[in-house]
Write a protein that holds these residues in place. Structure first.
Motif, PDB file in Angstrom:
ATOM      1  N   GLU A 186       0.862  -1.178   0.000  1.00 28.95           N
ATOM      2  CA  GLU A 186       0.000   0.000   0.000  1.00 28.95           C
ATOM      3  C   GLU A 186       0.902   1.232   0.000  1.00 28.95           C
ATOM      4  O   GLU A 186       1.842   1.298   0.795  1.00 28.95           O
ATOM      5  CB  GLU A 186      -0.793  -0.070   1.315  1.00 28.95           C
ATOM      6  N   ASP A 187       0.630   2.169  -0.917  1.00 27.04           N
ATOM      7  CA  ASP A 187       1.433   3.401  -0.878  1.00 27.04           C
ATOM      8  C   ASP A 187       0.514   4.616  -0.884  1.00 27.04           C
ATOM      9  O   ASP A 187      -0.632   4.528  -1.310  1.00 27.04           O
ATOM     10  CB  ASP A 187       2.424   3.436  -2.054  1.00 27.04           C
ATOM     11  N   ASN A 188       1.042   5.739  -0.388  1.00 30.57           N
ATOM     12  CA  ASN A 188       0.229   6.951  -0.464  1.00 30.57           C
ATOM     13  C   ASN A 188       0.800   7.889  -1.543  1.00 30.57           C
ATOM     14  O   ASN A 188       0.905   9.081  -1.356  1.00 30.57           O
ATOM     15  CB  ASN A 188       0.086   7.628   0.912  1.00 30.57           C
ATOM     16  N   GLY A 216      13.533   3.354 -14.844  1.00 35.03           N
ATOM     17  CA  GLY A 216      14.267   2.125 -15.128  1.00 35.03           C
ATOM     18  C   GLY A 216      13.368   0.920 -15.348  1.00 35.03           C
ATOM     19  O   GLY A 216      13.838  -0.202 -15.364  1.00 35.03           O
ATOM     20  N   GLY A 217      12.067   1.141 -15.529  1.00 32.54           N
ATOM     21  CA  GLY A 217      11.137   0.020 -15.700  1.00 32.54           C
ATOM     22  C   GLY A 217      11.169  -0.522 -17.126  1.00 32.54           C
ATOM     23  O   GLY A 217      11.524   0.171 -18.064  1.00 32.54           O
ATOM     24  N   THR A 218      10.770  -1.793 -17.257  1.00 33.43           N
ATOM     25  CA  THR A 218      10.701  -2.401 -18.589  1.00 33.43           C
ATOM     26  C   THR A 218       9.259  -2.425 -19.097  1.00 33.43           C
ATOM     27  O   THR A 218       9.024  -2.703 -20.266  1.00 33.43           O
ATOM     28  CB  THR A 218      11.193  -3.863 -18.546  1.00 33.43           C
ATOM     29  N   GLY A 219       8.303  -2.189 -18.212  1.00 35.46           N
ATOM     30  CA  GLY A 219       6.895  -2.272 -18.603  1.00 35.46           C
ATOM     31  C   GLY A 219       6.392  -3.703 -18.596  1.00 35.46           C
ATOM     32  O   GLY A 219       5.270  -3.992 -19.029  1.00 35.46           O
TER      33      GLY A 219
HETATM   34  P1  ADP Z   1       7.260  -0.738 -15.098  1.00 39.88           P
HETATM   35  O1  ADP Z   1       8.471  -1.460 -15.547  1.00 39.88           O
HETATM   36  O2  ADP Z   1       7.006   0.509 -15.860  1.00 39.88           O
HETATM   37  O3  ADP Z   1       7.234  -0.558 -13.601  1.00 39.88           O
HETATM   38  P2  ADP Z   1       5.011  -2.496 -14.617  1.00 39.88           P
HETATM   39  O4  ADP Z   1       4.352  -3.479 -15.510  1.00 39.88           O
HETATM   40  O5  ADP Z   1       5.625  -3.002 -13.362  1.00 39.88           O
HETATM   41  O6  ADP Z   1       6.060  -1.713 -15.511  1.00 39.88           O
HETATM   42  O7  ADP Z   1       3.945  -1.374 -14.226  1.00 39.88           O
HETATM   43  C1  ADP Z   1       3.113  -0.799 -15.229  1.00 39.88           C
HETATM   44  C2  ADP Z   1       2.755   0.627 -14.898  1.00 39.88           C
HETATM   45  O8  ADP Z   1       1.889   0.667 -13.765  1.00 39.88           O
HETATM   46  C3  ADP Z   1       3.941   1.503 -14.502  1.00 39.88           C
HETATM   47  O9  ADP Z   1       4.615   2.003 -15.620  1.00 39.88           O
HETATM   48  C4  ADP Z   1       3.258   2.615 -13.718  1.00 39.88           C
HETATM   49  O10 ADP Z   1       2.754   3.573 -14.611  1.00 39.88           O
HETATM   50  C5  ADP Z   1       2.064   1.902 -13.068  1.00 39.88           C
HETATM   51  N1  ADP Z   1       2.305   1.581 -11.634  1.00 39.88           N
HETATM   52  C6  ADP Z   1       2.697   0.399 -11.115  1.00 39.88           C
HETATM   53  N2  ADP Z   1       2.767   0.446  -9.782  1.00 39.88           N
HETATM   54  C7  ADP Z   1       2.411   1.695  -9.422  1.00 39.88           C
HETATM   55  C8  ADP Z   1       2.264   2.372  -8.157  1.00 39.88           C
HETATM   56  N3  ADP Z   1       2.514   1.766  -7.000  1.00 39.88           N
HETATM   57  N4  ADP Z   1       1.848   3.678  -8.193  1.00 39.88           N
HETATM   58  C9  ADP Z   1       1.578   4.295  -9.370  1.00 39.88           C
HETATM   59  N5  ADP Z   1       1.696   3.718 -10.579  1.00 39.88           N
HETATM   60  C10 ADP Z   1       2.103   2.431 -10.613  1.00 39.88           C
END
Ligand code: ADP
Length: 269
Positions: A186-188, A216-219
């Motif tokens: 859970e985050d705020n 640095g995310g891969t999506g």
């Molecule tokens: P990424 O490598 O971009 O993190 P993910 O598949 O893990 O790819 O997540 C997809 C998208 O979901 C992220 O690019 C982000 O926009 C959104 N996202 C994931 N977790 C959160 C979070 N805790 N708060 C806000 N947005 C989030």
């Protein structure tokens, strides 16, 4: 006669429909298998040349003979190479997960211990700028594949760090519910608008493309999470309140609950 025609016609109809559907499913499965193998092969083939490129870039970056003006572009090339490697590794992970519907190498996993390591790593990733709180039941173990579970849970915890600003509070919890074991993060942070939520687990789907790349995310993280949970008969739910935060939950079945393994007997000296 009326009764007969009423019974026979729909039955025949249904049989035909089932046959057509059966063919469609086989076709979809075949196309899926071709896509999966293609992605796996391409990813595998790209690994070696990328390792060679990364090696030469490192040699150039470490060399005293490299002109100062080349250092910045070299650093950028190294960053992009790292990004490509992460994408390839995630694609290979996804292909492996797609091979089978169910997880294998099942064993009782000490999730609380797993989470302590993940939370420590998340703190390092955040530069200790987020407030991460862990509340995990040490007596609640889970029957599963440890490497897969580590990958899914760490993706969710790291996302809470990557997609929220510094000072955000993140609460990681692992406890038993009447329905079974539940994991939540859970985050705020800024939250996610409702229209994005159904698409989050699609490959390469990102709410904010540019920002996610920067982090640095891969999506592919949530696609991996979804596959791991499906293979563990678990369910992923996302609840978000834009401007107030997001909660990702993983619900496992009560049948997967395990108690801590007894201490192994001391070895004879
Ligand atoms: P990424 O490598 O971009 O993190 P993910 O598949 O893990 O790819 O997540 C997809 C998208 O979901 C992220 O690019 C982000 O926009 C959104 N996202 C994931 N977790 C959160 C979070 N805790 N708060 C806000 N947005 C989030």
């Amino acid at each position: 006669a009326i009764t007969l025609s009423l019974r026979v016609a729909p039955f025949g109809e249904r049989k035909r429909q089932r046959l057509v559907m059966g063919r469609d499913i086989t076709k979809i499965q075949r196309i899926n298998a071709i896509r999966r193998d293609f992605v796996a092969n391409v990813s595998h083939e790209l690994r070696t040349p990328l390792t060679v490129i990364a090696g030469f870039l490192e040699t150039l970056a470490d060399s005293a003979a490299t002109p100062e003006g080349h250092r910045r572009p070299l650093e950028k090339m190294q960053n992009q190479t790292r990004r490509m490697r992460s994408i390839i590794e995630d694609l290979l992970t996804l292909s492996r997960l797609e091979m089978e519907d169910r997880a294998d190498h099942l064993a009782p996993v000490d999730i609380s211990r797993l989470l302590q390591g993940i939370v420590t790593d998340a703190g390092t990733l955040s530069g200790e700028a987020h407030h991460i709180l862990l509340d995990a039941d040490p007596d609640l173990w889970l029957l599963g594949n440890e490497a897969e579970l580590h990958s899914a849970l760490s993706n969710l915890v790291f996302n809470a760090v990557k997609h929220t600003p510094e000072e955000t509070k993140i609460r990681v919890s692992w406890h038993n519910d009447p329905t079974g074991p539940v994991f939540t993060v859970e985050d705020n942070g800024p939250g996610i608008a409702a229209e994005h939520i159904p698409r989050l687990t699609e490959r390469f789907y990102r709410v904010d493309r540019a920002r996610s790349r920067e982090s640095g995310g891969t999506g592919l993280g949530l696609a991996i999470v979804k596959h791991v949970l499906t293979r563990h008969d678990a369910e992923l739910t996302v609840a978000s309140d834009p401007g107030r935060g997001t909660t990702f939950s993983c619900r496992f079945s009560a049948a997967q609950r395990r108690s801590p393994s007894p201490e192994p007997p001391p070895e004879d000296v």
